[in-house]
Design a protein around this motif. Structure first.
Motif, PDB file in Angstrom:
ATOM      1  N   CYS A  46       6.582   0.218 -11.174  1.00  0.00           N
ATOM      2  CA  CYS A  46       6.248  -0.095  -9.790  1.00  0.00           C
ATOM      3  C   CYS A  46       4.902   0.580  -9.517  1.00  0.00           C
ATOM      4  O   CYS A  46       4.311   1.159 -10.416  1.00  0.00           O
ATOM      5  CB  CYS A  46       7.317   0.390  -8.814  1.00  0.00           C
ATOM      6  SG  CYS A  46       7.407   2.180  -8.561  1.00  0.00           S
ATOM      7  N   SER A  47       4.437   0.525  -8.324  1.00  0.00           N
ATOM      8  CA  SER A  47       3.167   1.212  -8.013  1.00  0.00           C
ATOM      9  C   SER A  47       3.321   2.105  -6.790  1.00  0.00           C
ATOM     10  O   SER A  47       2.365   2.359  -6.075  1.00  0.00           O
ATOM     11  CB  SER A  47       2.049   0.187  -7.798  1.00  0.00           C
ATOM     12  OG  SER A  47       2.362  -0.674  -6.707  1.00  0.00           O
ATOM     13  N   THR A  48       4.534   2.605  -6.583  1.00  0.00           N
ATOM     14  CA  THR A  48       4.812   3.363  -5.365  1.00  0.00           C
ATOM     15  C   THR A  48       4.576   4.867  -5.507  1.00  0.00           C
ATOM     16  O   THR A  48       4.996   5.645  -4.654  1.00  0.00           O
ATOM     17  CB  THR A  48       6.244   3.095  -4.870  1.00  0.00           C
ATOM     18  OG1 THR A  48       7.168   3.512  -5.865  1.00  0.00           O
ATOM     19  CG2 THR A  48       6.442   1.624  -4.531  1.00  0.00           C
ATOM     20  N   CYS A  49       3.868   5.247  -6.570  1.00  0.00           N
ATOM     21  CA  CYS A  49       3.457   6.644  -6.719  1.00  0.00           C
ATOM     22  C   CYS A  49       1.933   6.722  -6.839  1.00  0.00           C
ATOM     23  O   CYS A  49       1.382   7.684  -7.354  1.00  0.00           O
ATOM     24  CB  CYS A  49       4.134   7.308  -7.913  1.00  0.00           C
ATOM     25  SG  CYS A  49       3.639   6.636  -9.513  1.00  0.00           S
ATOM     26  N   HIS A  50       1.283   5.691  -6.348  1.00  0.00           N
ATOM     27  CA  HIS A  50      -0.178   5.576  -6.401  1.00  0.00           C
ATOM     28  C   HIS A  50      -0.847   6.734  -5.662  1.00  0.00           C
ATOM     29  O   HIS A  50      -0.424   7.122  -4.582  1.00  0.00           O
ATOM     30  CB  HIS A  50      -0.558   4.236  -5.750  1.00  0.00           C
ATOM     31  CG  HIS A  50      -2.011   4.022  -5.550  1.00  0.00           C
ATOM     32  ND1 HIS A  50      -2.508   3.497  -4.375  1.00  0.00           N
ATOM     33  CD2 HIS A  50      -3.087   4.240  -6.342  1.00  0.00           C
ATOM     34  CE1 HIS A  50      -3.819   3.395  -4.466  1.00  0.00           C
ATOM     35  NE2 HIS A  50      -4.193   3.846  -5.656  1.00  0.00           N
ATOM     36  N   VAL A  51      -1.877   7.289  -6.276  1.00  0.00           N
ATOM     37  CA  VAL A  51      -2.715   8.314  -5.651  1.00  0.00           C
ATOM     38  C   VAL A  51      -4.177   8.031  -5.996  1.00  0.00           C
ATOM     39  O   VAL A  51      -4.473   7.289  -6.932  1.00  0.00           O
ATOM     40  CB  VAL A  51      -2.365   9.751  -6.119  1.00  0.00           C
ATOM     41  CG1 VAL A  51      -0.973  10.165  -5.668  1.00  0.00           C
ATOM     42  CG2 VAL A  51      -2.536   9.907  -7.610  1.00  0.00           C
ATOM     43  N   LEU A  71      -0.338  -2.494 -13.160  1.00  0.00           N
ATOM     44  CA  LEU A  71       0.455  -2.176 -11.971  1.00  0.00           C
ATOM     45  C   LEU A  71      -0.410  -1.768 -10.785  1.00  0.00           C
ATOM     46  O   LEU A  71      -0.036  -1.995  -9.636  1.00  0.00           O
ATOM     47  CB  LEU A  71       1.470  -1.076 -12.281  1.00  0.00           C
ATOM     48  CG  LEU A  71       2.730  -1.545 -13.004  1.00  0.00           C
ATOM     49  CD1 LEU A  71       3.551  -0.360 -13.444  1.00  0.00           C
ATOM     50  CD2 LEU A  71       3.541  -2.468 -12.116  1.00  0.00           C
ATOM     51  N   LEU A  72      -1.544  -1.171 -11.050  1.00  0.00           N
ATOM     52  CA  LEU A  72      -2.429  -0.766  -9.948  1.00  0.00           C
ATOM     53  C   LEU A  72      -2.933  -1.962  -9.152  1.00  0.00           C
ATOM     54  O   LEU A  72      -3.330  -1.816  -7.997  1.00  0.00           O
ATOM     55  CB  LEU A  72      -3.585   0.086 -10.464  1.00  0.00           C
ATOM     56  CG  LEU A  72      -3.199   1.529 -10.765  1.00  0.00           C
ATOM     57  CD1 LEU A  72      -4.295   2.230 -11.553  1.00  0.00           C
ATOM     58  CD2 LEU A  72      -2.883   2.285  -9.478  1.00  0.00           C
ATOM     59  N   ASP A  73      -2.879  -3.162  -9.748  1.00  0.00           N
ATOM     60  CA  ASP A  73      -3.241  -4.374  -9.009  1.00  0.00           C
ATOM     61  C   ASP A  73      -2.321  -4.592  -7.813  1.00  0.00           C
ATOM     62  O   ASP A  73      -2.686  -5.264  -6.855  1.00  0.00           O
ATOM     63  CB  ASP A  73      -3.191  -5.607  -9.908  1.00  0.00           C
ATOM     64  CG  ASP A  73      -4.314  -5.642 -10.927  1.00  0.00           C
ATOM     65  OD1 ASP A  73      -5.343  -4.960 -10.704  1.00  0.00           O
ATOM     66  OD2 ASP A  73      -4.162  -6.337 -11.949  1.00  0.00           O
ATOM     67  N   PHE A  74      -1.109  -4.025  -7.868  1.00  0.00           N
ATOM     68  CA  PHE A  74      -0.125  -4.189  -6.788  1.00  0.00           C
ATOM     69  C   PHE A  74      -0.137  -3.020  -5.806  1.00  0.00           C
ATOM     70  O   PHE A  74       0.608  -3.018  -4.837  1.00  0.00           O
ATOM     71  CB  PHE A  74       1.281  -4.350  -7.382  1.00  0.00           C
ATOM     72  CG  PHE A  74       1.405  -5.556  -8.260  1.00  0.00           C
ATOM     73  CD1 PHE A  74       1.531  -6.821  -7.718  1.00  0.00           C
ATOM     74  CD2 PHE A  74       1.363  -5.411  -9.638  1.00  0.00           C
ATOM     75  CE1 PHE A  74       1.618  -7.945  -8.527  1.00  0.00           C
ATOM     76  CE2 PHE A  74       1.462  -6.522 -10.467  1.00  0.00           C
ATOM     77  CZ  PHE A  74       1.575  -7.798  -9.912  1.00  0.00           C
ATOM     78  N   ALA A  75      -0.968  -2.035  -6.050  1.00  0.00           N
ATOM     79  CA  ALA A  75      -1.056  -0.864  -5.172  1.00  0.00           C
ATOM     80  C   ALA A  75      -1.847  -1.198  -3.916  1.00  0.00           C
ATOM     81  O   ALA A  75      -2.650  -2.128  -3.894  1.00  0.00           O
ATOM     82  CB  ALA A  75      -1.714   0.298  -5.917  1.00  0.00           C
ATOM     83  N   PHE A  76      -1.640  -0.412  -2.885  1.00  0.00           N
ATOM     84  CA  PHE A  76      -2.370  -0.562  -1.632  1.00  0.00           C
ATOM     85  C   PHE A  76      -3.803  -0.072  -1.825  1.00  0.00           C
ATOM     86  O   PHE A  76      -4.019   1.078  -2.194  1.00  0.00           O
ATOM     87  CB  PHE A  76      -1.683   0.243  -0.517  1.00  0.00           C
ATOM     88  CG  PHE A  76      -2.402   0.207   0.800  1.00  0.00           C
ATOM     89  CD1 PHE A  76      -2.433  -0.943   1.554  1.00  0.00           C
ATOM     90  CD2 PHE A  76      -3.061   1.328   1.275  1.00  0.00           C
ATOM     91  CE1 PHE A  76      -3.083  -0.981   2.770  1.00  0.00           C
ATOM     92  CE2 PHE A  76      -3.722   1.302   2.481  1.00  0.00           C
ATOM     93  CZ  PHE A  76      -3.738   0.144   3.241  1.00  0.00           C
ATOM     94  N   GLU A  77      -4.754  -0.946  -1.609  1.00  0.00           N
ATOM     95  CA  GLU A  77      -6.181  -0.638  -1.681  1.00  0.00           C
ATOM     96  C   GLU A  77      -6.550   0.202  -2.903  1.00  0.00           C
ATOM     97  O   GLU A  77      -7.055   1.317  -2.791  1.00  0.00           O
ATOM     98  CB  GLU A  77      -6.647   0.046  -0.395  1.00  0.00           C
ATOM     99  CG  GLU A  77      -6.520  -0.840   0.815  1.00  0.00           C
ATOM    100  CD  GLU A  77      -7.017  -0.213   2.105  1.00  0.00           C
ATOM    101  OE1 GLU A  77      -7.264   1.017   2.163  1.00  0.00           O
ATOM    102  OE2 GLU A  77      -7.177  -0.973   3.075  1.00  0.00           O
ATOM    103  N   PRO A  78      -6.305  -0.339  -4.109  1.00  0.00           N
ATOM    104  CA  PRO A  78      -6.650   0.429  -5.311  1.00  0.00           C
ATOM    105  C   PRO A  78      -8.168   0.600  -5.448  1.00  0.00           C
ATOM    106  O   PRO A  78      -8.940  -0.262  -5.027  1.00  0.00           O
ATOM    107  CB  PRO A  78      -6.089  -0.424  -6.452  1.00  0.00           C
ATOM    108  CG  PRO A  78      -6.075  -1.817  -5.907  1.00  0.00           C
ATOM    109  CD  PRO A  78      -5.791  -1.662  -4.430  1.00  0.00           C
ATOM    110  N   LEU A  85      -1.531   5.987 -11.148  1.00  0.00           N
ATOM    111  CA  LEU A  85      -0.109   6.126 -10.864  1.00  0.00           C
ATOM    112  C   LEU A  85       0.251   7.552 -11.248  1.00  0.00           C
ATOM    113  O   LEU A  85       0.046   7.966 -12.400  1.00  0.00           O
ATOM    114  CB  LEU A  85       0.709   5.117 -11.660  1.00  0.00           C
ATOM    115  CG  LEU A  85       0.442   3.648 -11.339  1.00  0.00           C
ATOM    116  CD1 LEU A  85       1.341   2.754 -12.187  1.00  0.00           C
ATOM    117  CD2 LEU A  85       0.633   3.355  -9.858  1.00  0.00           C
ATOM    118  N   SER A  86       0.757   8.294 -10.296  1.00  0.00           N
ATOM    119  CA  SER A  86       1.008   9.716 -10.562  1.00  0.00           C
ATOM    120  C   SER A  86       2.069   9.933 -11.632  1.00  0.00           C
ATOM    121  O   SER A  86       2.089  10.984 -12.273  1.00  0.00           O
ATOM    122  CB  SER A  86       1.347  10.459  -9.266  1.00  0.00           C
ATOM    123  OG  SER A  86       2.505   9.927  -8.650  1.00  0.00           O
ATOM    124  N   CYS A  87       2.909   8.933 -11.887  1.00  0.00           N
ATOM    125  CA  CYS A  87       3.904   9.074 -12.956  1.00  0.00           C
ATOM    126  C   CYS A  87       3.262   9.040 -14.333  1.00  0.00           C
ATOM    127  O   CYS A  87       3.883   9.443 -15.314  1.00  0.00           O
ATOM    128  CB  CYS A  87       4.975   7.996 -12.846  1.00  0.00           C
ATOM    129  SG  CYS A  87       4.425   6.309 -13.211  1.00  0.00           S
TER     130      CYS A  87
END
Length: 107
Positions: A46-51, A71-78, A85-87
């Motif tokens: 997923c991309s819910t740990c984006h930083v 996956l970063l393509d699905f992150a908010f304003e990459p 992804l912090s993971c």
């Protein structure tokens, strides 16, 4: 211990420490950092740990693997340069003092 600073979307800076060998996501979850959802628990699905990694620190990280970049393509304003992804960021002693920003929202 590795010192980390997380800047939340509202500008609050939260400093914490974590041990080497765990992921940045695990450190964020242990410190209850708001905005790090980590819905897949670190499985890079997923991309819910984006930083956003502070530009002073981005060069100290290994490059993104293909699955992380996808996956970063699905992150908010990459951001091509600073989004991670912090993971997928394993903490090492060289990252002591690292600063990251949490996006306004995830995915």
């Amino acid at each position: 211990m590795i010192k980390l600073s997380f800047v939340t979307s509202d500008g609050q800076e939260i400093t914490t420490t974590a041990r080497a060998g765990i992921s940045l996501m695990e450190a964020a979850r242990a410190a209850n950092i708001p905005g790090i959802l980590a819905e897949c628990g670190g499985a890079c699905s997923c991309s819910t740990c984006h930083v956003y990694v502070d530009r002073d620190w981005i060069g100290k990280l290994p490059g993104k693997a293909e699955d992380e970049a996808d996956l970063l393509d699905f992150a908010f304003e990459p951001d091509e340069e600073t989004s991670r992804l912090s993971c997928q960021v394993t903490l090492t002693p060289e990252l002591d003092g690292m600063r990251v920003m949490v996006p306004e929202r995830q995915g």
